[in-house]
Write an enzyme that holds these catalytic residues in place. Sequence first.
Site, short mmCIF file in Angstrom:
data_model
loop_
_atom_site.label_atom_id
_atom_site.label_comp_id
_atom_site.label_asym_id
_atom_site.label_seq_id
_atom_site.Cartn_x
_atom_site.Cartn_y
_atom_site.Cartn_z
N SER A 108 -7.94 4.16 -10.86
CA SER A 108 -8.10 3.13 -9.87
C SER A 108 -9.44 2.11 -9.97
CB SER A 108 -8.50 3.85 -8.32
OG SER A 108 -8.82 3.02 -7.38
N THR A 136 -2.83 5.55 -2.58
CA THR A 136 -2.11 4.92 -3.48
C THR A 136 -0.92 5.85 -3.89
OG1 THR A 136 -2.03 3.77 -5.48
CG2 THR A 136 -3.84 5.48 -5.34
N LYS A 174 1.60 7.13 -0.02
CA LYS A 174 1.77 5.98 0.81
C LYS A 174 2.82 6.45 1.98
CE LYS A 174 0.45 2.30 -2.10
NZ LYS A 174 0.80 0.86 -2.66
N GLU A 210 2.58 -3.28 12.67
CA GLU A 210 4.25 -3.78 12.89
C GLU A 210 4.56 -3.67 11.20
OE1 GLU A 210 5.03 -7.32 15.05
OE2 GLU A 210 6.94 -7.28 13.91
N ASN A 261 -1.08 2.08 3.18
CA ASN A 261 -1.92 2.05 2.19
C ASN A 261 -3.47 1.90 2.56
OD1 ASN A 261 -2.62 -0.65 2.74
ND2 ASN A 261 -2.71 -1.34 0.50
N ALA A 295 13.33 -2.73 -6.20
CA ALA A 295 13.36 -2.20 -4.65
C ALA A 295 12.68 -0.94 -4.38
CB ALA A 295 14.75 -2.10 -4.51
N ALA A 341 6.65 -0.81 -3.78
CA ALA A 341 6.03 -1.81 -3.66
C ALA A 341 6.79 -3.22 -3.23
CB ALA A 341 5.39 -2.24 -5.15
N ASN A 389 17.82 -5.40 -8.08
CA ASN A 389 17.43 -4.11 -8.55
C ASN A 389 18.50 -3.47 -9.49
OD1 ASN A 389 15.27 -2.06 -8.41
ND2 ASN A 389 16.62 -0.92 -7.25
N THR A 422 19.26 -0.37 -9.39
CA THR A 422 19.87 0.26 -8.64
C THR A 422 20.46 -0.19 -7.15
OG1 THR A 422 18.96 2.32 -9.51
CG2 THR A 422 20.19 2.65 -7.38
P1 NDP Z 1 8.58 2.49 -7.50
O1 NDP Z 1 8.67 3.88 -8.51
O2 NDP Z 1 8.48 2.96 -6.07
O3 NDP Z 1 9.58 1.48 -7.87
C1 NDP Z 1 10.09 1.39 -9.33
C2 NDP Z 1 10.90 0.00 -9.21
O4 NDP Z 1 11.13 -0.41 -10.53
C3 NDP Z 1 12.26 0.57 -8.79
O5 NDP Z 1 12.98 -0.60 -8.33
C4 NDP Z 1 13.31 0.88 -10.11
O6 NDP Z 1 14.62 0.60 -10.15
C5 NDP Z 1 12.57 -0.42 -11.01
N1 NDP Z 1 12.33 0.20 -12.40
C6 NDP Z 1 11.74 1.11 -12.99
N2 NDP Z 1 12.09 1.06 -14.28
C7 NDP Z 1 13.02 0.13 -14.55
C8 NDP Z 1 13.75 -0.41 -15.74
N3 NDP Z 1 13.19 -0.04 -16.78
N4 NDP Z 1 14.49 -1.83 -15.82
C9 NDP Z 1 14.63 -2.12 -14.45
N5 NDP Z 1 14.08 -1.51 -13.19
C10 NDP Z 1 13.21 -0.58 -13.23
O7 NDP Z 1 7.28 1.75 -7.91
P2 NDP Z 1 6.41 0.97 -7.21
O8 NDP Z 1 7.18 0.15 -6.31
O9 NDP Z 1 5.54 1.61 -6.56
O10 NDP Z 1 5.66 0.06 -8.16
C11 NDP Z 1 6.28 -0.91 -8.91
C12 NDP Z 1 4.98 -1.63 -9.92
O11 NDP Z 1 4.27 -2.64 -8.70
C13 NDP Z 1 4.14 -0.94 -10.46
O12 NDP Z 1 4.13 -1.40 -11.78
C14 NDP Z 1 2.83 -0.86 -9.70
O13 NDP Z 1 1.56 -0.55 -10.78
C15 NDP Z 1 3.05 -2.31 -9.36
N6 NDP Z 1 2.07 -2.27 -8.00
C16 NDP Z 1 1.30 -3.23 -8.12
C17 NDP Z 1 0.18 -3.55 -7.08
C18 NDP Z 1 -0.92 -4.30 -7.07
O14 NDP Z 1 -1.84 -4.32 -6.19
N7 NDP Z 1 -1.03 -5.41 -8.03
C19 NDP Z 1 0.29 -2.70 -5.79
C20 NDP Z 1 1.59 -1.88 -5.72
C21 NDP Z 1 2.25 -1.71 -7.13
P3 NDP Z 1 15.54 1.57 -9.52
O15 NDP Z 1 15.54 1.67 -8.19
O16 NDP Z 1 16.70 1.46 -10.22
O17 NDP Z 1 15.03 3.04 -10.15
#
Ligand code: NDP
Length: 270
Positions: A14, A61, A65, A77, A86, A126, A129, A149, A151
């Site tokens: 972090s 984080t 969350k 909201e 967060n 999806a 984040a 997405n 999925t």
């Molecule tokens: P989640 O685990 O909740 O979601 C992951 C997402 O990525 C899902 O939609 C998943 O699809 C998809 N995914 C994972 N692997 C693959 C792949 N090989 N091909 C295609 N799609 C894939 O993670 P978060 O939403 O929490 O985080 C997502 C990203 O955002 C991370 O890299 C995180 O570090 C970044 N982030 C950055 C922030 C910032 O401040 N810059 C803040 C928050 C997050 P499926 O639904 O099909 O599994």
Amino acid sequence: MDQYRVYGNPIKQSRSPFIHQRFAEQTNQQLNYQSELVALDKFVDTVQAFAESGGKGANVTAPFKEQAMALCDQLSERAQLAGSVNTLSFVKGKILGDTTDGDGLVNDLIANNVKLAQQNVLLLGAGGAAKGVVPSLLEQDPKQLVIANRTLANAQTIVAQYPDKPLSACSFEQLSDAKFDVIINATSAGLNGKSLAIPEQLLDKHVSCYDMSYGPSLTPFLQLAHDRQVKKAIDGLGMLVGQAAVSFEIWRQVKPQPEQVLCQLRKEMQ
Ligand code: NDP
């Protein structure tokens, strides 16, 4: 001195303590902000003990969350819509929850002169984040926001929350004829070095690309964007600093300047 924390598991990576201490110096605020690793089954106890000991607020984080949301007495909201929290504030014995990721992203897009109003915007992913930034993106009045997405059902679940908005869901395959002005990568594919299976025609020289992921070198998505000579390719470090700036303002009622801290952080990372 007022005490703040960031809770996660893992947490070693972090940058939040660095960012918040810089904001405190910048705005002459006396506070102490530290990161704390929390065991997966100890989140609620840890937060409650910190609040009872006089702590003023905390960031949350992954993977806490959603649990943070359930713990709150009151939610903003945007936190209700996003389904996650967060930023916790401890005020008069109550826990208030907010989410600042969406505003952090939008503020960074604005700082990089990426227009969203009346633009065709594609959000890849999806997960938590993506879900968290949808309310802030919609507030910018895009012409359409498409969530694609791997999925499909996960994208459809988000879309179903906003029946009256220009929002739709699709699979990556369905993007083969599509064109967008802005593409935001909110997948975690890049974290393990994987590139995304998206049609390359999406990435042309008119499109601005934003990757929520970041690191010392280009993420796979931004590497692809560079190779395809897109208009702009921006990583998520500015979003990280931006969401921290919004949390800081919620707690301290003073607005820090993220630009300077972003430069310092970028230097540190290299
Ligand atoms: P989640 O685990 O909740 O979601 C992951 C997402 O990525 C899902 O939609 C998943 O699809 C998809 N995914 C994972 N692997 C693959 C792949 N090989 N091909 C295609 N799609 C894939 O993670 P978060 O939403 O929490 O985080 C997502 C990203 O955002 C991370 O890299 C995180 O570090 C970044 N982030 C950055 C922030 C910032 O401040 N810059 C803040 C928050 C997050 P499926 O639904 O099909 O599994």
